[in-house]
Structure formats: C-alpha cells, structure tokens
Design a protein around this motif. Structure first.
Motif, mmCIF file in Angstrom:
data_model
loop_
_atom_site.group_PDB
_atom_site.id
_atom_site.type_symbol
_atom_site.label_atom_id
_atom_site.label_comp_id
_atom_site.label_asym_id
_atom_site.label_seq_id
_atom_site.Cartn_x
_atom_site.Cartn_y
_atom_site.Cartn_z
ATOM 1 N N THR A 100 0.850 -1.182 0.000
ATOM 2 C CA THR A 100 0.000 0.000 0.000
ATOM 3 C C THR A 100 0.887 1.233 0.000
ATOM 4 O OG1 THR A 100 -1.803 -1.106 1.177
ATOM 5 C CG2 THR A 100 -1.765 1.306 1.241
ATOM 6 N N SER A 101 0.717 2.078 -0.992
ATOM 7 C CA SER A 101 1.483 3.311 -1.104
ATOM 8 C C SER A 101 0.567 4.506 -0.897
ATOM 9 C CB SER A 101 2.146 3.415 -2.488
ATOM 10 O OG SER A 101 3.087 2.390 -2.680
ATOM 11 N N THR A 102 1.141 5.590 -0.396
ATOM 12 C CA THR A 102 0.397 6.822 -0.148
ATOM 13 C C THR A 102 1.040 7.960 -0.919
ATOM 14 O OG1 THR A 102 -0.178 6.059 2.085
ATOM 15 C CG2 THR A 102 -0.418 8.427 1.625
ATOM 16 N N LEU A 103 0.237 8.671 -1.671
ATOM 17 C CA LEU A 103 0.757 9.798 -2.431
ATOM 18 C C LEU A 103 1.133 10.946 -1.501
ATOM 19 C CD1 LEU A 103 -1.700 9.985 -5.486
ATOM 20 C CD2 LEU A 103 0.585 8.965 -5.396
ATOM 21 N N THR A 104 2.239 11.594 -1.792
ATOM 22 C CA THR A 104 2.593 12.838 -1.113
ATOM 23 C C THR A 104 1.803 13.981 -1.752
ATOM 24 O OG1 THR A 104 4.381 13.306 -2.666
ATOM 25 C CG2 THR A 104 4.935 11.958 -0.743
ATOM 26 N N ASP A 105 1.911 15.168 -1.179
ATOM 27 C CA ASP A 105 1.253 16.327 -1.792
ATOM 28 C C ASP A 105 1.740 16.511 -3.228
ATOM 29 O OD1 ASP A 105 -0.137 16.806 0.525
ATOM 30 O OD2 ASP A 105 1.223 18.387 1.235
ATOM 31 N N GLU A 106 3.046 16.324 -3.433
ATOM 32 C CA GLU A 106 3.602 16.465 -4.783
ATOM 33 C C GLU A 106 3.072 15.368 -5.710
ATOM 34 O OE1 GLU A 106 6.286 18.398 -1.841
ATOM 35 O OE2 GLU A 106 5.300 16.441 -1.982
ATOM 36 N N GLY A 107 2.887 14.161 -5.166
ATOM 37 C CA GLY A 107 2.347 13.076 -5.973
ATOM 38 C C GLY A 107 0.913 13.336 -6.392
ATOM 39 N N ARG A 108 0.106 13.861 -5.475
ATOM 40 C CA ARG A 108 -1.279 14.153 -5.816
ATOM 41 C C ARG A 108 -1.384 15.193 -6.927
ATOM 42 N NH1 ARG A 108 -1.986 13.134 -0.255
ATOM 43 N NH2 ARG A 108 -1.446 15.264 0.329
ATOM 44 N N ALA A 109 -0.398 16.090 -6.995
ATOM 45 C CA ALA A 109 -0.421 17.139 -8.015
ATOM 46 C C ALA A 109 0.259 16.726 -9.313
ATOM 47 C CB ALA A 109 0.255 18.400 -7.461
ATOM 48 N N ASP A 110 0.887 15.541 -9.334
ATOM 49 C CA ASP A 110 1.672 15.150 -10.503
ATOM 50 C C ASP A 110 0.793 14.439 -11.528
ATOM 51 O OD1 ASP A 110 3.565 13.366 -12.147
ATOM 52 O OD2 ASP A 110 4.946 14.638 -11.016
ATOM 53 N N PRO A 111 0.927 14.777 -12.814
ATOM 54 C CA PRO A 111 0.078 14.141 -13.833
ATOM 55 C C PRO A 111 0.276 12.638 -13.968
ATOM 56 C CG PRO A 111 1.814 15.485 -14.854
ATOM 57 C CD PRO A 111 1.811 15.812 -13.394
ATOM 58 N N LEU A 112 1.409 12.096 -13.495
ATOM 59 C CA LEU A 112 1.600 10.646 -13.563
ATOM 60 C C LEU A 112 0.539 9.919 -12.744
ATOM 61 C CD1 LEU A 112 3.572 8.442 -14.703
ATOM 62 C CD2 LEU A 112 4.624 8.424 -12.432
ATOM 63 N N PHE A 113 0.019 10.570 -11.708
ATOM 64 C CA PHE A 113 -0.922 9.928 -10.796
ATOM 65 C C PHE A 113 -2.351 10.421 -10.986
ATOM 66 C CE2 PHE A 113 3.215 9.346 -8.863
ATOM 67 C CZ PHE A 113 3.168 8.014 -8.476
ATOM 68 N N ASP A 114 -2.642 11.026 -12.118
ATOM 69 C CA ASP A 114 -4.013 11.435 -12.411
ATOM 70 C C ASP A 114 -4.943 10.227 -12.352
ATOM 71 O OD1 ASP A 114 -3.330 14.063 -12.788
ATOM 72 O OD2 ASP A 114 -3.515 14.044 -14.976
ATOM 73 N N GLY A 115 -6.046 10.379 -11.607
ATOM 74 C CA GLY A 115 -7.030 9.313 -11.509
ATOM 75 C C GLY A 115 -6.694 8.227 -10.517
ATOM 76 N N ILE A 116 -5.596 8.370 -9.790
ATOM 77 C CA ILE A 116 -5.152 7.349 -8.837
ATOM 78 C C ILE A 116 -5.447 7.828 -7.424
ATOM 79 C CG2 ILE A 116 -3.123 6.112 -7.967
ATOM 80 C CD1 ILE A 116 -2.001 6.350 -10.854
ATOM 81 N N PRO A 117 -6.053 7.003 -6.586
ATOM 82 C CA PRO A 117 -6.406 7.447 -5.231
ATOM 83 C C PRO A 117 -5.173 7.759 -4.387
ATOM 84 C CG PRO A 117 -6.774 5.080 -5.484
ATOM 85 C CD PRO A 117 -6.462 5.612 -6.847
ATOM 86 N N ASP A 118 -5.393 8.531 -3.318
ATOM 87 C CA ASP A 118 -4.292 8.917 -2.443
ATOM 88 C C ASP A 118 -3.576 7.702 -1.864
ATOM 89 O OD1 ASP A 118 -5.024 11.487 -2.961
ATOM 90 O OD2 ASP A 118 -5.680 11.970 -0.919
ATOM 91 N N ARG A 119 -4.327 6.648 -1.581
ATOM 92 C CA ARG A 119 -3.744 5.385 -1.119
ATOM 93 C C ARG A 119 -4.123 4.304 -2.128
ATOM 94 N NH1 ARG A 119 -2.148 4.478 4.078
ATOM 95 N NH2 ARG A 119 -3.212 2.468 4.198
#
Length: 243
Positions: free
Chosen positions: A124-143
């Motif tokens: 289980t991975s958790t996005l950082t603030d930078e990850g949530r804003a990064d287009p690579l993670f568009d559509g991917i939940p925070d966890r």
C-alpha cells in the motif's frame, strides 16, 4: 509519431516478452510503437534517447547494491548509465519500473541498499502532496495497492528528487527527477496474471523459497490491487506526448 523505447534487462525470453506485452497493453500502445532493446543480451548500440517519445526501463535480476557483479551486469549498467545521463540532462520522459529506482538513485548520488527490500506481495502506497499534483498519478487514489518484489530500494534519494509516493517497509515508492523523469518501486505494469507468470519464471532467483512457488502463484491470482494503478502507464504516455 515517434515510438517509445523499452530497455529490458531480463535474460529469460518469456519474462522479457511478458514485460514488453504488458507495457504495450497497459500503456495503450500498438506493438509497433514500442522498440525493445535487450540490454543484458548485447552492448547497446549508439543510442539517442531524444529519438523516442519516451523511455521505459524494465525490471530484472540486476541490483545497484550487488557486491559481486558479473561482466554482463557491469556492461549493462554502463550502457544504461549513458542513457540516464542524456535523459536527466535533457529532462526526457522516462519511467523506471522497479529497477529504475536503484539505477537512477545510485547513478545520481543517492543511497540504495537492502534495508528496504520487500517480498513478493501487495504494497500500500500513499501519495505525497507532490504526488497528488503530478500528472503521472491522475485518476489514482491517495492510497493505492500495487504488486511489488525487490531486494533493494532507495534509502536516500538523489539530490533534487521529489518523492511522489511513500510506503511503510520501503518509505520511497516513487519519485521524480526534474519534470519528466520518473521511477516507481512498485510495478504499475503488473496485473495478477503477469505476477503469477513472473513468480514461476523467477522461482530460483532468490526472491523467495522455491518451495513456496505455487502458494505465491495462488496469492498473485487471488490478490486485489488498485485497478487505477495501471493508469500510470497511460498517464506516462500522455506526458511523453505532451497531452
């Protein structure tokens, strides 16, 4: 339209082909849009990464932290390092899948070791603030949950790296260098069938007790990951094509 490049390091033909097929399918590419070079098989020819829309670096048996490296591994690492130098200097679209974490971190001055390895399983991975804003993670939940299996990991990122996703046993699960150079410790290109196939291929590679092979295959075939994790593949293609 320029094709994408896959640098593979897997010596097993079925593993290398499975990796290529998974990337084509999950990234939404046509087979002729992905050029695969088997880095472990022969010296990489003079290669200009700028001729490709983007570069994938697949996983494999090599580890940056290996203390006894064969001549093949040393040559492959040198070939990959030359590509990485151009990729990072030019900020070219790049996605390293598992092995890319070690290759980028070690080559650019971070610390890679075996204190943060993870067994075959689901992380289980958790996005950082930078990850949530990064287009690579568009559509991917925070966890999110994804398949993983690695002997080493990034303990100290290279200077200038932006951590995009974190974990518990392995704190750095994804990072970015510059704007377009990415690496993930987990495997966004793996689904249940893909992991089951790799488990059988790598039963004697030291990732697990060979006696546990069929138990792990059953685990792979019945495990639940976040389906959205595969969006990273199509997101990367969009990033590379400037969309």
């Amino acid at each position: 339209m320029r094709p994408f490049l896959l640098l593979s390091t897997r010596p097993e033909d079925d593993a290398a082909e499975g990796e290529r097929e998974a990337i084509v399918r999950l990234a939404g590419l046509r087979p002729d849009e992905l050029v695969q070079i088997r880095v472990e098989a022969a010296a990489v020819p003079s290669l200009d990464p700028t001729q490709y829309a983007g570069v994938f670096l697949g996983g494999g048996p090599f580890n940056a932290s290996d203390t006894d490296k064969s001549a093949v591994q040393l040559r492959a690492e040198a070939d990959i390092a030359r590509v990485l130098d151009v990729v990072v200097a030019r900020d070219l679209p790049f996605l390293g899948l598992c092995y890319g974490v070690g290759a980028l971190t070690a080559h650019f001055g971070g610390v890679v070791d075996r204190s943060v390895g993870e067994d075959v399983g689901v992380v289980t991975s958790t996005l950082t603030d930078e990850g949530r804003a990064d287009p690579l993670f568009d559509g991917i939940p925070d966890r999110f949950r994804a398949f993983t299996a690695h002997k080493e990991g990034c303990r100290v990122p290279a200077a200038g790296a932006t951590v995009l996703a974190t974990g518990v046993a392995c704190p750095i699960q994804a990072f970015r260098l510059g704007r377009n150079v990415y690496a993930t410790q987990f495997h966004p290109e793996l689904d249940s069938a893909g992991l089951a196939a790799r488990i059988r291929i790598y039963r004697d590679a030291g990732y697990f007790d060979p006696a546990d092979t069929e138990k792990l295959v059953a685990f792979a075939e019945t495990s639940t990951i976040s389906d959205e994790v595969h969006l990273m593949m199509t997101n990367f293609v969009r990033i590379a094509r400037g969309r």
